[in-house]
Scaffold this active site. Sequence first.
Site, mmCIF file in Angstrom:
data_model
loop_
_atom_site.group_PDB
_atom_site.id
_atom_site.type_symbol
_atom_site.label_atom_id
_atom_site.label_comp_id
_atom_site.label_asym_id
_atom_site.label_seq_id
_atom_site.Cartn_x
_atom_site.Cartn_y
_atom_site.Cartn_z
ATOM 1 N N LYS A 287 0.863 -1.192 0.000
ATOM 2 C CA LYS A 287 0.000 0.000 0.000
ATOM 3 C C LYS A 287 0.891 1.232 0.000
ATOM 4 C CE LYS A 287 -3.079 2.712 3.057
ATOM 5 N NZ LYS A 287 -3.948 2.718 4.250
ATOM 6 N N ASP A 292 -2.419 10.295 3.524
ATOM 7 C CA ASP A 292 -3.809 9.907 3.736
ATOM 8 C C ASP A 292 -4.506 10.940 4.615
ATOM 9 O OD1 ASP A 292 -6.234 8.686 4.048
ATOM 10 O OD2 ASP A 292 -5.504 7.054 5.340
ATOM 11 N N LYS A 299 -9.895 13.063 8.099
ATOM 12 C CA LYS A 299 -9.403 12.685 9.432
ATOM 13 C C LYS A 299 -9.365 13.932 10.321
ATOM 14 C CE LYS A 299 -6.301 8.909 8.076
ATOM 15 N NZ LYS A 299 -6.911 7.832 8.870
ATOM 16 N N ASP A 310 1.737 6.462 5.442
ATOM 17 C CA ASP A 310 0.748 5.509 4.944
ATOM 18 C C ASP A 310 1.216 4.782 3.673
ATOM 19 O OD1 ASP A 310 -1.622 4.320 5.624
ATOM 20 O OD2 ASP A 310 -2.858 5.680 4.439
ATOM 21 N N ARG A 373 -7.538 -0.337 1.186
ATOM 22 C CA ARG A 373 -8.088 -1.584 0.633
ATOM 23 C C ARG A 373 -8.553 -1.390 -0.812
ATOM 24 N NH1 ARG A 373 -12.277 -1.849 5.564
ATOM 25 N NH2 ARG A 373 -10.537 -0.705 6.457
HETATM 26 N N1 BES Z 1 -4.083 4.749 6.939
HETATM 27 C C1 BES Z 1 -5.175 4.454 7.782
HETATM 28 C C2 BES Z 1 -4.827 3.443 8.875
HETATM 29 C C3 BES Z 1 -3.791 3.869 9.875
HETATM 30 C C4 BES Z 1 -4.179 4.304 11.124
HETATM 31 C C5 BES Z 1 -2.454 3.750 9.614
HETATM 32 C C6 BES Z 1 -3.230 4.642 12.065
HETATM 33 C C7 BES Z 1 -1.511 4.096 10.554
HETATM 34 C C8 BES Z 1 -1.914 4.532 11.782
HETATM 35 C C9 BES Z 1 -6.328 3.866 6.965
HETATM 36 O O1 BES Z 1 -6.402 4.279 5.667
HETATM 37 C C10 BES Z 1 -7.583 4.294 7.651
HETATM 38 O O2 BES Z 1 -7.810 5.452 7.718
HETATM 39 N N2 BES Z 1 -8.339 3.325 8.138
HETATM 40 C C11 BES Z 1 -9.546 3.598 8.830
HETATM 41 C C12 BES Z 1 -10.573 2.597 8.388
HETATM 42 C C13 BES Z 1 -11.971 2.903 8.854
HETATM 43 C C14 BES Z 1 -12.502 4.142 8.157
HETATM 44 C C15 BES Z 1 -12.840 1.709 8.556
HETATM 45 C C16 BES Z 1 -9.277 3.435 10.319
HETATM 46 O O3 BES Z 1 -8.526 2.546 10.704
HETATM 47 O O4 BES Z 1 -9.803 4.230 11.082
HETATM 48 ZN ZN ZN Z 2 -4.584 4.852 4.778
HETATM 49 ZN ZN ZN Z 3 -7.456 6.148 5.459
#
Ligand code: BES
Ligand code: ZN
Ligand code: ZN
Length: 523
Positions: A287, A292, A299, A310, A373
């Site tokens: 990935k 992000d 966020k 990321d 994903r």
């Molecule tokens: N890049 C993030 C996940 C992440 C979180 C990486 C903390 C490193 C540290 C990912 O793209 C994301 O935002 N995931 C969300 C998914 C949710 C919306 C279902 C998450 O984990 O909150």
């Molecule tokens: Zn991400």
């Molecule tokens: Zn994300």
Amino acid sequence: MQRLDKFSSLSKLKKQSNKGVPVMLKIAFAADTLPGQHALVLTVAAKRKLGEQGLKLDKKLGGALSRAVEASHFTGAKEQTLTILAPAKTRLTRLVLVGIGDAAVADASLFARVGGAAAAALNGKDAQAVFLVDCFKESKLAVSEAAAHAALGARLRSYRFDKYQTKQKPDQKPALKTLTLASKDFAAAKALYAPLDKIAEGVALARDLVSEPGNVLYPETLAQHALALSELGVKVTILDEKQMKKLGMNALLGVAQGSVNAPRLVALHWQGDAQAKDKAPVCFVGKGVTFDSGGISLKPGAGMEAMKYDMAGAAAVIGAIKALAGRKAKANVVGIVGLVENMPSGNAQRPGDVVTTASGQTIEVVNTDAEGRLVLADALWYAQETFKPRCIVDLATLTGAIVIALGHEYAGLFSNDDALSDQLTKAGKGVEETLWRFPLGDAFDKLINSPIADMKNVGERGAGSITAAQFLQRFIKKGTPWAHLDIAGTAWQEKDKPLSVKGATAFGVRLLDRLVADNFEAQ
Ligand code: BES
Ligand code: ZN
Ligand code: ZN
């Protein structure tokens, strides 16, 4: 489909990337300590036990070494250090004792940690240090192997990313330039270290890439760094937006559409096993979200700057390919990285949008922050269609939920194949990049069914890391052994670790290298 980017002048890239890049710790090997002024590191076993060289040195110092040890809490326990400044009767600037614990059980991993501990303790003014790897009659590990792994540990722990620090005073910068490993059989140690040095280079590349901010490192520039591996004999293919559109990669493109930085998909093909060129390769998929923001599902501001990392999955894949090509691994391996920036804008993807992936399956994008994903869905499909791999391992900073489950110690492992899962777990243990396996199953899979499309990109609140993995599994063809590593908690550390300083760890580089070495490499 093959196309090298127009503006891909390698020499230009080289010039740019050398500017301000920190000088790596130089590693050398010798039979004995060097004359002159420098620091000396000496290994000591548990219960203050000195080895052959330690006893000699203590004698030369009139017992000052053992007296210093007795006056302190230093016992020779694993990774413990004691610094003695300017010991009399020598020209040494400092003597650093480093514990190896029970010499009978000290293995390669322990010596890597010991090397790391020594590098951390050598934080003085010395540009030169000698690391004397002593002999203990109970040791099972050859002293040459101990020295080689200590060198690796020291080099990994000495990594710094300080190219943007323009005001550091000399005492804030690491002074150590050369570490000479002194041991019996030093020629053997040097030979054993040669491939480890290539692995360290792969780790350093991955850490550099993860550390770079999003304004410097975006899909096109990250692709250029991947392209630079062609110098090592890696065949690099870069797909641009138009080519991806043709292939129907609308999930990846949907994430990218809100950014002014165009996406890329890069394949790095290392064909190190000439005898088995036609054999299906091992495939690693990463990935690579260079930043992000969450997109329209933005966020929160606090901590958002961390989301430059990321793309750590992609960095690990590129670093691993660099390591494998660098040490000329006799294996056929493909690395694929999906590179996008996830931004909100008038052109950004909306919650509720439905996209059709390259596989033909459709996705309802309920949350634009579950973008990793979406990128992997098309990258995994491309990997299988193009390379028909014997197995696939993907690495991704995929979910915050994995950090809640495992903290920063283990990465999550999800797999449809017990054998691959065991191989990965074992490789991870060997290099101290440990994995913990989670379950998969139909009950979890159901949670991502959508009322409007084949699936949605988020499940319910619970089991967030597992539903993310179930989503990926929907893009794995039947019969392909596959594993997914969620490295969100391990790719970046807020504290120093035995083999890394605070910041990017390059988690996955050594793990993938070991996986190949142990299972997929011709002898
Ligand atoms: N890049 C993030 C996940 C992440 C979180 C990486 C903390 C490193 C540290 C990912 O793209 C994301 O935002 N995931 C969300 C998914 C949710 C919306 C279902 C998450 O984990 O909150
Ligand atoms: Zn991400
Ligand atoms: Zn994300």
